[in-house]
Each structure stands twice: as structure tokens, then as C-alpha cells.
Design a protein around this motif. Structure first.
Motif, short mmCIF file in Angstrom:
data_model
loop_
_atom_site.label_atom_id
_atom_site.label_comp_id
_atom_site.label_asym_id
_atom_site.label_seq_id
_atom_site.Cartn_x
_atom_site.Cartn_y
_atom_site.Cartn_z
N VAL A 125 0.72 -1.32 0.07
CA VAL A 125 0.07 0.08 0.01
C VAL A 125 0.89 1.28 0.02
O VAL A 125 1.76 1.49 0.87
N ALA A 126 0.67 1.97 -0.79
CA ALA A 126 1.30 3.41 -1.21
C ALA A 126 0.29 4.51 -1.43
O ALA A 126 -0.87 4.17 -1.29
N GLY A 127 0.90 5.71 -1.49
CA GLY A 127 -0.20 6.91 -1.59
C GLY A 127 0.24 7.85 -0.56
O GLY A 127 1.17 7.76 0.35
N LYS B 134 -3.13 5.54 3.77
CA LYS B 134 -2.60 4.37 3.82
C LYS B 134 -2.71 3.67 5.01
O LYS B 134 -3.21 2.50 4.92
N CYS C 2 -4.84 -0.01 5.05
CA CYS C 2 -4.03 -0.92 5.87
C CYS C 2 -5.03 -1.49 6.81
O CYS C 2 -5.33 -2.70 6.75
N THR D 122 3.24 -0.93 9.51
CA THR D 122 2.75 0.37 9.24
C THR D 122 4.13 1.35 9.90
O THR D 122 4.62 0.89 10.78
N GLU E 281 2.65 -1.53 4.46
CA GLU E 281 2.76 -0.05 3.87
C GLU E 281 4.09 0.38 3.72
O GLU E 281 4.88 0.39 4.41
N THR E 282 4.10 1.21 2.71
CA THR E 282 5.50 1.74 2.42
C THR E 282 5.50 2.84 3.33
O THR E 282 4.97 3.30 4.11
N THR F 282 -3.38 4.86 -2.79
CA THR F 282 -4.57 5.59 -2.24
C THR F 282 -5.05 6.53 -3.07
O THR F 282 -6.12 6.89 -3.41
N LYS G 190 5.36 6.86 -6.41
CA LYS G 190 4.31 5.94 -5.71
C LYS G 190 4.07 4.83 -6.85
O LYS G 190 3.87 3.51 -6.04
N THR H 53 -6.51 1.65 -7.42
CA THR H 53 -6.20 3.32 -6.99
C THR H 53 -7.46 3.83 -6.71
O THR H 53 -8.40 3.66 -7.61
N ASN I 268 -11.76 5.04 1.14
CA ASN I 268 -10.67 3.95 1.74
C ASN I 268 -11.03 2.69 1.90
O ASN I 268 -10.47 1.64 1.72
#
Length: 435
Positions: free
Chosen positions: A44-46, A50, A54, A72, A140-141, A161, A182, A194, A244
Motif C-alpha cells: 500500500v502506497a499513496g 495508507k 491497511c 505500518t 505499508e510503504t 490510495t 508511488k 487506486t 478508503n
């Protein structure tokens, strides 16, 4: 090694700053036996949302009976928040053991290429999730994506996201440049989901997906009206959380051939998911109701103000505002003053905190007649809003973490782990590179 010794060691890693690149995490993962090759991920990026996405994903998979790892950042109060299995924090004993196990590997790196805190913790998490035999890891990034340490995995799905302005020093100064970073988490043939709306950012994501042969699912406004969101109430308030939730549901469905999940589990997971520090309502003793929200950039502050209007129409709460110095202070202040009855500016518990006096000046420039004052600490600001019906603590997740610690009566204890979120040493230049 004791837990306190492990935490002190992790504190020492902050000196190595924030670096971008995959060489160190790949090498560390190899020394650890490549645990990432034996795990399944949703990456998961954005810019914003995020953590909430998650949380929705984690709860859906748990409702479906899977053993779920969750990675996270940042943590709000305790380091263990970063690494969870079935929403149970990693134990102190496991943190100490994993830090000790990594020491011989870290000594093989030259001093000028030593792994950073985030790189070390990322591989620690991989080791732990493999040991725990997780069925799926919600991953999560940290920042960006393309050169983020988490990008050494090949996931079942990549999630972006949204794309807003944040971390421009590292990710670029246009939405297209930020989207390129991203979209760097996309892998050949792996589905991407996305909810990005900005056309110039979405164009980049589409082009990247096309070049890599990734099935692309783009969610529009109608997604929040589809089943089961058309009939359930979420624990996380706000229209943005419904998007989300829709993003999480679409992601689960996109990989259902590999990880089967029934519609009942999706509905229950969405309805039961929670996530601290996102429009979290608490009360400080006999004082005002507090809303804790880590809105740390302009896009997030816009969403917070919209949610306040939705949840507390007509109310002009006191804002306790603390922001990092590298953020768009003018843009954040412009949103805050439209909703606030008064603003109390405080320092964030970080070396990167904006000076409250500077924040006061920015807020007064945006709204000359609005009461705005500086406070030396969050505790002082909370004392000053005792007569208010509602106060909002916002501007940084680090500030929200401090508020939670105060509410738990743990502030000032011997074990302060919030500082692990902030690097203090050299910082690598921008991750944006010519293409």
C-alpha cells in the motif's frame, strides 16, 4: 540483549538518516535468508489514507480467517505498533531477539553505507512475519514507493490510495513526479488498485500499469455507494474513509483467486475496522472532548475539516496545531482557520518541528481576527482549552502520539519511543531522478 538495549540500538540508527534505494534492504533480506520470498503481501502506497486502508485490509482478511501481518509507520506511542500479527504488537522479547540477531549482518556493511533505522526494521518485520507463519502481510510503504525499503517484495496487489503534495523535497514538486515515485511499487502483471483522482497523477499510474502489464482498477465516486458500503456504518468517520474502505474491498476482490474472501467477511471487516489517530474521539478527564487526527499535509487537513463539518456541524472547535517545519505551513493554516474558533500552536515532539511562534504568525496572516496563541507544550495547550466543548489535536501524527501518551498517563516515563520516528543524521537527496 534486553528490550531497552534494543530500543537504544534502534535510536542509534537514526544517525544514518533517511536514505532511498533498495541495495541495503535487499542485501539485508538476503542475509536473513530472503523471508520475503515465502510471504504474500498487499503493498500500500499513496499520500494520504495508507494507514486506514491497511486497517480495513487487515480486518477483512482476519474476518476471513487468515493470519495477518501488518507493517505500518510511524508508530504513535510504542515501537511495537509497527509490527503486528492479528493486531497484536510484536513482543518486547521478540524485538530484543531480532535486533540482536541482525547485529552480525549489520557489521558487514561499510560505515558509509550502513542501513538506516527504517531499512533494519523492515527486514526485522519480514523475519517476524515469516516466523509467525502469516498467511498474508498488509505492507505499508514508508515514503514514496519506488526507492522505499518496502519495495523489495513482489505483492499479490499494489494499492495507491491517492496522490497529493507532500514530501516534495524527496518525491518531486509536481503531482506527476510524486505519482511516478508511488507507482514505483507496481510489479509486472500484478494488479494495481487506486482511488487517485488528479488527472496528471492518474495518467502516470495508467502508463506505468500499461508498461508493466498490470491489471488496473480505478475507483471513482460511485465506489462508495456500492455494496456493502451502501448499507453499513463504519467506525472510522468521514466520506474519505468510505473511499478508503471501498479501495480495500476492491483490492481484496482483485486477488480473491489467490486469497479467497467471502462477501460477508468483507462487510464485517469494513464495519469493524479501527485505526488510532484518525478522527479519534477521546476525553481528557473532566475537560473537553478531544478529536485526535494526524492530518499532516494540506490534503489531509482539507479532509479533516470536511469531516468536522459532517460530524460536528456548526461547531468551531479549538485547534491545537503542531506541524513539521518542512510542511506547507501556509496551506495547512489556511484550512485550519476556516474551521477553528481559536488556534493554539505547539511544538511537535521532533527535531523537525516548526517553531510555534512561526506557526502563530502564519495563522494570523491567514486570519488576522482569529484568536491565535503559542504554547510551550501540548500539555500547556490542553490546560488552556479546559473550558472548551471540543478541541482538535492535529498537524502531525507525532503530536497525536504525544496526546495519546498523555491520555494514558505514560508521558515522561523511562521508555520514550516516539523519538524513533525522527531521523537526526544525514539525509539523502531527492529520490526523483531523470527518466
Amino acid at each position: 540483549m534486553t528490550y531497552d538495549e534494543a530500543i537504544q540500538f534502534l535510536y542509534g540508527l537514526r544517525w544514518f538518516g533517511a536514505k532511498f534505494g533498495l541495495e541495503n534492504p535487499r542485501r539485508l533480506a538476503a542475509l536473513a535468508g530472503h523471508p520475503e520470498r515465502r510471504l504474500r503481501f498487499v503493498h500500500v502506497a499513496g499520500t494520504n489514507g495508507k494507514g486506514s486502508v491497511c486497517a480495513f485490509l487487515e480486518r477483512i482478511y482476519r474476518e476471513a480467517g487468515y493470519r495477518v501481518g501488518l507493517y505500518t509507520s510511524p508508530h504513535l506511542v510504542r515501537f511495537g505498533e509497527r509490527i503486528q500479527v492479528n493486531r497484536q504488537f510484536i513482543s518486547d522479547a521478540d524485538v530484543a531477539r531480532l535486533v540482536e540477531e541482525m547485529q552480525p549482518w549489520l557489521r558487514t556493511f561499510p560505515a558509509d553505507h550502513h542501513p538506516t533505522f527504517f531499512e533494519v526494521v523492515t527486514v526485522m518485520a519480514l523475519r517476524y512475519f515469516e516466523e509467525q507463519r502469516c498467511d498474508v502481510v498488509v505492507w505499508e510503504t514508508g515514503m514514496g514507493g519506488r526507492l522505499d525499503a518496502t519495495n523489495i517484495v513482489t505483492p499479490l496487489a499494489s494499492v495507491i490510495t491517492n496522490i497529493h503534495y507532500d514530501h516534495q523535497r524527496w518525491l518531486g514538486h509536481t503531482l506527476a513526479e510524486i505519482a511516478r515515485e508511488k507507482a514505483g511499487i507496481l510489479k509486472p502483471g500484478v494488479p494495481c488498485v487506486t482511488a487517485t483522482e488528479a488527472p496528471e497523477a492518474l495518467d502516470v499510474i495508467r502508463a506505468t500499469a500499461l508498461s508493466l502489464g498490470c491489471p488496473l482498477y480505478v475507483l471513482g465516486p460511485e465506489a462508495v455507494r456500492a455494496a456493502p458500503l451502501d448499507r453499513i456504518k463504519l467506525l472510522l468517520p468521514g466520506a474519505h474513509q468510505r473511499m478508503n474502505a471501498a479501495l480495500a474491498a476492491a483490492t481484496v476482490r482483485a486477488v480473491s483467486r489467490v486469497l479467497p474472501v467471502g462477501e460477508e467477511a468483507i462487510e464485517q471487516g469494513l464495519a469493524r475496522a479501527s485505526w488510532p489517530g484518525r478522527f479519534q474521539r477521546v476525553r481528557l478527564g473532566t475537560g473537553p472532548e478531544l478529536i485526535l487526527d494526524g492530518a499532516h499535509n494540506v490534503g489531509a487537513m482539507e479532509v479533516l475539516c470536511a469531516t468536522l463539518q459532517e460530524e460536528c456541524p456548526g461547531v468551531q472547535p479549538a485547534f491545537i496545531l503542531g506541524v513539521m517545519a518542512d510542511k506547507d505551513l501556509e496551506g495547512i493554516a489556511a484550512r485550519v482557520v476556516q474551521r477553528a474558533g481559536r488556534v493554539l500552536c505547539v511544538p511537535v515532539p521532533s527535531e523537525r518541528s516548526a517553531d510555534p511562534a512561526r506557526l502563530v504568525a502564519v495563522c494570523r496572516a491567514a486570519a488576522p481576527t482569529l484568536p491565535v496563541e503559542a504554547c510551550g507544550s501540548l500539555r500547556e495547550a490542553l490546560d488552556r482549552v479546559q473550558g472548551e466543548a471540543l478541541a482538535v489535536v492535529t498537524g502531525s501524527l507525532y503530536l497525536v502520539g504525544e496526546a495519546l501518551e498523555l491520555l494514558e498517563g505514560q508521558a515522561g516515563g523511562v521508555r520514550d519511543e516516539k523519538g524513533l520516528n525522527t531521523w537526526t543524521g544525514p539525509v539523502a537527496p531527492t529520490a526523483v531522478s531523470p527518466r
